[in-house]
Scaffold this motif. Structure first.
Motif, short mmCIF file in Angstrom:
data_model
loop_
_atom_site.label_atom_id
_atom_site.label_comp_id
_atom_site.label_asym_id
_atom_site.label_seq_id
_atom_site.Cartn_x
_atom_site.Cartn_y
_atom_site.Cartn_z
N HIS A 1 0.81 -1.21 0.00
CA HIS A 1 0.00 0.00 0.00
C HIS A 1 0.85 1.27 0.00
O HIS A 1 0.43 2.30 -0.53
CB HIS A 1 -0.99 -0.03 1.16
CG HIS A 1 -2.10 -1.00 0.91
ND1 HIS A 1 -3.09 -0.77 -0.01
CD2 HIS A 1 -2.35 -2.23 1.42
CE1 HIS A 1 -3.91 -1.80 -0.05
NE2 HIS A 1 -3.48 -2.70 0.82
N CYS A 2 2.04 1.20 0.55
CA CYS A 2 2.95 2.35 0.44
C CYS A 2 3.41 2.52 -1.01
O CYS A 2 3.54 3.65 -1.48
CB CYS A 2 4.14 2.17 1.36
SG CYS A 2 3.73 2.55 3.07
N ILE B 1 1.67 1.73 -3.64
CA ILE B 1 0.51 2.31 -4.32
C ILE B 1 0.43 3.80 -4.02
O ILE B 1 0.17 4.62 -4.91
CB ILE B 1 -0.79 1.58 -3.91
CG1 ILE B 1 -0.79 0.16 -4.44
CG2 ILE B 1 -2.02 2.33 -4.40
CD1 ILE B 1 -1.91 -0.70 -3.89
N GLY B 2 0.67 4.17 -2.77
CA GLY B 2 0.65 5.58 -2.39
C GLY B 2 1.72 6.39 -3.11
O GLY B 2 1.47 7.52 -3.55
N LEU C 1 0.61 6.88 -6.71
CA LEU C 1 -0.40 7.94 -6.78
C LEU C 1 0.24 9.32 -6.60
O LEU C 1 -0.16 10.28 -7.26
CB LEU C 1 -1.46 7.72 -5.71
CG LEU C 1 -2.42 6.56 -5.91
CD1 LEU C 1 -3.30 6.37 -4.69
CD2 LEU C 1 -3.26 6.79 -7.14
N PHE D 1 0.33 9.94 0.99
CA PHE D 1 -0.59 9.08 0.25
C PHE D 1 -0.44 7.62 0.67
O PHE D 1 -1.43 6.88 0.75
CB PHE D 1 -0.36 9.22 -1.25
CG PHE D 1 -0.87 10.50 -1.85
CD1 PHE D 1 -1.35 11.54 -1.07
CD2 PHE D 1 -0.86 10.68 -3.21
CE1 PHE D 1 -1.80 12.71 -1.62
CE2 PHE D 1 -1.31 11.86 -3.78
CZ PHE D 1 -1.79 12.88 -2.98
N GLY D 2 0.80 7.18 0.93
CA GLY D 2 1.02 5.81 1.38
C GLY D 2 0.41 5.55 2.74
O GLY D 2 -0.18 4.49 2.97
N GLN E 1 -3.36 5.38 2.30
CA GLN E 1 -3.71 4.13 1.62
C GLN E 1 -3.64 2.96 2.59
O GLN E 1 -4.53 2.11 2.62
CB GLN E 1 -2.75 3.91 0.45
CG GLN E 1 -3.00 2.67 -0.33
CD GLN E 1 -4.23 2.75 -1.20
OE1 GLN E 1 -4.69 3.82 -1.54
NE2 GLN E 1 -4.76 1.61 -1.55
N VAL F 1 -6.57 3.21 5.24
CA VAL F 1 -7.86 2.80 4.67
C VAL F 1 -7.90 1.29 4.52
O VAL F 1 -8.92 0.65 4.81
CB VAL F 1 -8.10 3.51 3.32
CG1 VAL F 1 -9.26 2.90 2.57
CG2 VAL F 1 -8.33 4.99 3.54
N SER F 2 -6.80 0.70 4.11
CA SER F 2 -6.75 -0.76 3.96
C SER F 2 -6.96 -1.46 5.29
O SER F 2 -7.69 -2.45 5.38
CB SER F 2 -5.40 -1.15 3.37
OG SER F 2 -5.22 -2.53 3.44
#
Length: 103
Positions: free
Chosen positions: A16-17, A19-20, A23, A64-65, A68, A71-72
């Motif tokens: 998820h980091c 993905i952040g 983004l 953002f990470g 993300q 939220v996960s």
């Protein structure tokens, strides 16, 4: 909960980091391309513009990470009240009077 049922948090965090940070790269690229607040012009005209873009990307990637990942984790939360009756039963109206009585 057994050992196999638990999520691997390190893999979850790194995924998820990443993905952040992706983004954030898109976000910073859009900031520079659309020249929001003249950032694209400022970076293009500066001799340390690459450093500014790198710092902007790292700071936004961190935020953002973290969002993300948070939220996960919140979406993976389990409800502790699984045994409660969610049907609510029958509703019965009750008359309640308000006011004070002076004696």
């Amino acid at each position: 909960m057994t050992q196999n049922d638990e999520p691997n948090l390190i893999q979850l965090y790194l995924r998820h980091c990443a993905i952040g940070f992706m983004l954030a790269a898109v976000f910073v690229a859009m900031l520079l391309f659309y020249d929001i607040a003249r950032l694209g012009t400022l970076v293009a005209g500066s001799d340390i513009g690459i450093l500014a873009v790198l710092i902007l990307w790292i700071l936004h990637g961190t935020i953002f990470g973290a969002v993300q990942f948070a939220v996960s984790v919140m979406l993976n939360a389990q409800d502790d009240n699984d045994d409660d009756d969610h049907h609510g039963g029958r509703m019965i109206p009750i008359r309640v009077t308000a006011g004070s009585r002076r004696r």
